[in-house]
Design a protein around this motif. Structure first.
Motif, PDB file in Angstrom:
ATOM      1  N   THR A   1       0.827  -1.215   0.000  1.00  0.00           N
ATOM      2  CA  THR A   1       0.000   0.000   0.000  1.00  0.00           C
ATOM      3  C   THR A   1       0.858   1.260   0.000  1.00  0.00           C
ATOM      4  OG1 THR A   1      -0.148  -0.236   2.411  1.00  0.00           O
ATOM      5  CG2 THR A   1      -1.993  -1.071   1.103  1.00  0.00           C
ATOM      6  N   GLY A   2       2.111   1.126  -0.432  1.00  0.00           N
ATOM      7  CA  GLY A   2       2.989   2.289  -0.486  1.00  0.00           C
ATOM      8  C   GLY A   2       2.632   3.219  -1.630  1.00  0.00           C
ATOM      9  N   ASP A   3       3.287   4.362  -1.668  1.00  0.00           N
ATOM     10  CA  ASP A   3       2.994   5.361  -2.695  1.00  0.00           C
ATOM     11  C   ASP A   3       3.579   5.008  -4.048  1.00  0.00           C
ATOM     12  OD1 ASP A   3       1.626   6.909  -0.838  1.00  0.00           O
ATOM     13  OD2 ASP A   3       3.426   8.015  -0.235  1.00  0.00           O
ATOM     14  N   ASP A   4       4.660   4.227  -4.058  1.00  0.00           N
ATOM     15  CA  ASP A   4       5.345   3.888  -5.302  1.00  0.00           C
ATOM     16  C   ASP A   4       4.642   2.691  -5.963  1.00  0.00           C
ATOM     17  OD1 ASP A   4       7.104   2.979  -7.307  1.00  0.00           O
ATOM     18  OD2 ASP A   4       8.838   3.768  -6.233  1.00  0.00           O
ATOM     19  N   VAL A   5       4.043   2.913  -7.136  1.00  0.00           N
ATOM     20  CA  VAL A   5       3.272   1.852  -7.785  1.00  0.00           C
ATOM     21  C   VAL A   5       4.172   0.718  -8.260  1.00  0.00           C
ATOM     22  CG1 VAL A   5       1.349   3.301  -8.473  1.00  0.00           C
ATOM     23  CG2 VAL A   5       3.324   3.118  -9.974  1.00  0.00           C
ATOM     24  N   LEU A   6       5.413   1.029  -8.608  1.00  0.00           N
ATOM     25  CA  LEU A   6       6.330  -0.034  -9.041  1.00  0.00           C
ATOM     26  C   LEU A   6       6.708  -0.931  -7.867  1.00  0.00           C
ATOM     27  CD1 LEU A   6       8.656   1.937 -11.493  1.00  0.00           C
ATOM     28  CD2 LEU A   6       6.772   0.395 -12.053  1.00  0.00           C
TER      29      LEU A   6
ATOM     30  N   MET B   1      -5.055 -11.181   1.510  1.00  0.00           N
ATOM     31  CA  MET B   1      -5.989 -11.420   0.410  1.00  0.00           C
ATOM     32  C   MET B   1      -7.046 -10.310   0.329  1.00  0.00           C
ATOM     33  SD  MET B   1      -4.492 -14.288   1.258  1.00  0.00           S
ATOM     34  CE  MET B   1      -4.066 -15.962   0.810  1.00  0.00           C
ATOM     35  N   ASP B   2      -7.572  -9.919   1.501  1.00  0.00           N
ATOM     36  CA  ASP B   2      -8.561  -8.836   1.524  1.00  0.00           C
ATOM     37  C   ASP B   2      -7.945  -7.533   1.042  1.00  0.00           C
ATOM     38  OD1 ASP B   2     -10.604 -10.456   2.531  1.00  0.00           O
ATOM     39  OD2 ASP B   2      -9.944 -10.162   4.594  1.00  0.00           O
ATOM     40  N   LYS B   3      -6.686  -7.311   1.430  1.00  0.00           N
ATOM     41  CA  LYS B   3      -6.004  -6.081   1.031  1.00  0.00           C
ATOM     42  C   LYS B   3      -5.837  -6.028  -0.486  1.00  0.00           C
ATOM     43  CE  LYS B   3      -2.712  -4.752   3.756  1.00  0.00           C
ATOM     44  NZ  LYS B   3      -1.385  -4.625   4.445  1.00  0.00           N
ATOM     45  N   ILE B   4      -5.437  -7.163  -1.089  1.00  0.00           N
ATOM     46  CA  ILE B   4      -5.236  -7.206  -2.538  1.00  0.00           C
ATOM     47  C   ILE B   4      -6.576  -7.074  -3.263  1.00  0.00           C
ATOM     48  CG2 ILE B   4      -4.469  -8.678  -4.453  1.00  0.00           C
ATOM     49  CD1 ILE B   4      -2.252  -9.692  -2.650  1.00  0.00           C
TER      50      ILE B   4
END
Length: 504
Positions: A217-222, A250-253
């Motif tokens: 859940t970080g800011d960097d999409v890569l 799993m819920d997070k994704i």
């Protein structure tokens, strides 16, 4: 030969510029089999060669590395650790990368030997230097270091030394060097965690797994994309899946898939999210995963109809993976018109899409249509037949046309689809009802590459070994199939030569 190796070593010690002598030694070593070399170098001291590594003359250093690589590989790990521990440790901080790789390779052999590894575990200098090599710019060095640490973690003492000592701080300090190095350490941690529940426990207690999960859940999409890929690797093991479920991963994704609609950069990580659930569905239960995380299934259908080739490709692969199982076929069938639209898109892509997408579409269709003999219930046979007929008004002709394409992935992809339906009675009936189709199957002149011959042979084999083939295809065709099978996949019929004597 031992005497000549010894004399060459003495000559090297006695000259100021040993390049020629080193080359002679290298040539002599390469001419000796490894078993004989072990006896030849036994008792020889290599201090002269190791000392010559301390040079700015690259050709000399490279010759020494070649010589040491050949000799050290002939020695047992116990001999290495007893006689050359200090030299190998010095090699870990050498300015030349190939010397570091040499040292790491040999230390890796020591670590992998139960009677020698203790010397590394008790030597904090060696282990700390190996960990720091993970942060080297040269990937060849970093890979050998990661390999050595992975081997070390296969025992409890190794896990204790890596995760319950000051070495853990060294590892975390190395991680801070750059994003690239941090990813390397994550890969190492995931590899170690995947080995067993105990190994996963060590990695979890170190805080490194939690740190990796936080990257999702970080800011960097890569960084997100990389983290999802690593989570997918961990989820391949049952204990890994259980841990991820306990952590709410799993819920997070699933929530990330939902939120992707409003994220302009989602195309960079969305394929990884879908791959994660696709793999999860196959390892667990397609029905359970699709019902628990409906956002996944909906997104796959959306991606299959998306104009972006990257999205389409991942959707095709995922649908093929789901449809390769009976349960997955049933889940897809329950979606009704949604899946029919996707199946029609697959057909369109297979016949007129970009070459890569054509191949991936054919692969997905092959997986969707395949049934093992034990799976061929009336309901499933009706399902696969209905899917095949949805591909086109004349699906046999469509696939026959694609099989005539000059591209191997298209030719062989279409043949694999015919192979998938060849074991199913409805498929055999379509084949015998399609004019000249059996002649096409038995014609060895179509497709002359090895891949094409293999694909054609597998089609013939599927038909010839089917319990319903003789009845549906007729005895004459059945005999010809058996003959083709007996002659083998690369059979070439003899052609009589025509005399040309007296011709102008």
């Amino acid at each position: 030969m031992a005497a000549s190796i010894g004399s060459l070593l003495e000559e090297i010690s006695a000259v100021e510029d040993p390049t020629e002598e080193l080359q002679c030694l290298k040539t002599a070593l390469l001419s000796i089999p490894v078993e004989a070399l072990r006896a030849s170098v036994s008792g020889q001291r290599l201090s002269a060669i190791f000392s010559l590594l301390n040079s700015n003359h690259r050709p000399q250093v490279e010759l020494c590395v070649d010589i040491l690589e050949r000799i050290l590989m002939a020695l047992s790990p116990e001999v290495l650790v007893q006689n050359y521990r200090a030299e190998l440790q010095a090699g870990l901080t050498h300015p030349h990368d190939n010397v570091k790789v040499l040292a790491l390779t040999q230390i890796g052999r020591i670590i992998g030997h139960p009677d020698a590894v203790g010397e590394v575990l008790n030597n904090h200098g060696i282990l700390g230097a190996v960990i720091r090599c993970v942060g080297e710019e040269t990937m060849a060095v970093a890979k050998e270091a990661i390999k050595a640490l992975s081997n070390l973690s296969r025992s409890k003492p190794g896990l204790d030394e890596l995760f319950q000592s000051d070495r853990l701080k060294v590892l975390k300090d190395v991680m801070a060097a750059s994003d690239a190095v941090r990813y390397r350490v994550y890969e190492l941690v995931v590899e170690i965690s995947s080995a067993s529940p105990i190994s996963l426990g060590y990695c979890a207690n170190s805080g490194l797994i939690s740190q990796l999960l936080g990257e999702l859940t970080g800011d960097d999409v890569l960084v997100r994309a990389t983290a999802v890929e690593m989570m997918t690797a961990l989820a391949r093991k049952q204990h890994g899946r259980q841990y991820l479920a306990q952590q709410g991963t799993m819920d997070k994704i699933s929530n990330m898939i939902r939120g992707a609609e409003t994220d302009p950069f989602s195309s960079l990580y969305l394929p990884g999210l879908v791959k994660f659930f696709g793999n999860l569905a196959i390892m667990e239960s397609p029905q359970q995963v699709c019902e628990t995380y409906p956002a996944f299934q909906n997104k796959v259908f959306e991606m299959a109809l998306d104009p972006d080739p990257a999205m389409i490709g991942v959707a095709l692969d995922t649908l093929g993976l789901l449809g390769s199982t009976v349960e997955g076929k049933q889940v897809l069938q329950k979606t009704g018109e949604k899946f029919k639209s996707v199946l029609l898109r697959m057909s369109q892509l297979a016949s007129a899409g970009a070459t890569e997408l054509r191949g991936r579409s054919l692969e997905a269709i092959w997986q969707l249509l395949g049934l093992q003999p034990v799976e061929q219930t009336d309901d499933l046979l009706a399902l696969t037949e209905s899917w095949f007929r949805l591909l086109s008004d004349r699906p046999m002709e469509l696939m026959r046309d694609i099989s005539g394409q000059p591209f191997p992935e298209l030719h062989c992809g279409a043949l694999r689809i015919f192979t998938a339906i060849a074991t199913q009675p409805w498929g055999q009936r379509l084949m015998i009802d399609t004019p000249s189709f059996m002649e096409f199957v038995l014609d060895r002149s179509t497709g002359q590459t090895k891949e094409a011959k293999d694909a054609k042979f597998e089609l013939v084999e599927s038909l010839a070994c089917s319990s319903t083939a003789a009845e549906i295809l007729g005895s004459q065709n059945y005999i010809r199939l058996k003959t083709y099978l007996r002659e083998g996949r690369y059979y070439v019929s003899a052609v009589a030569s025509v005399g040309t004597e007296g011709a102008d």
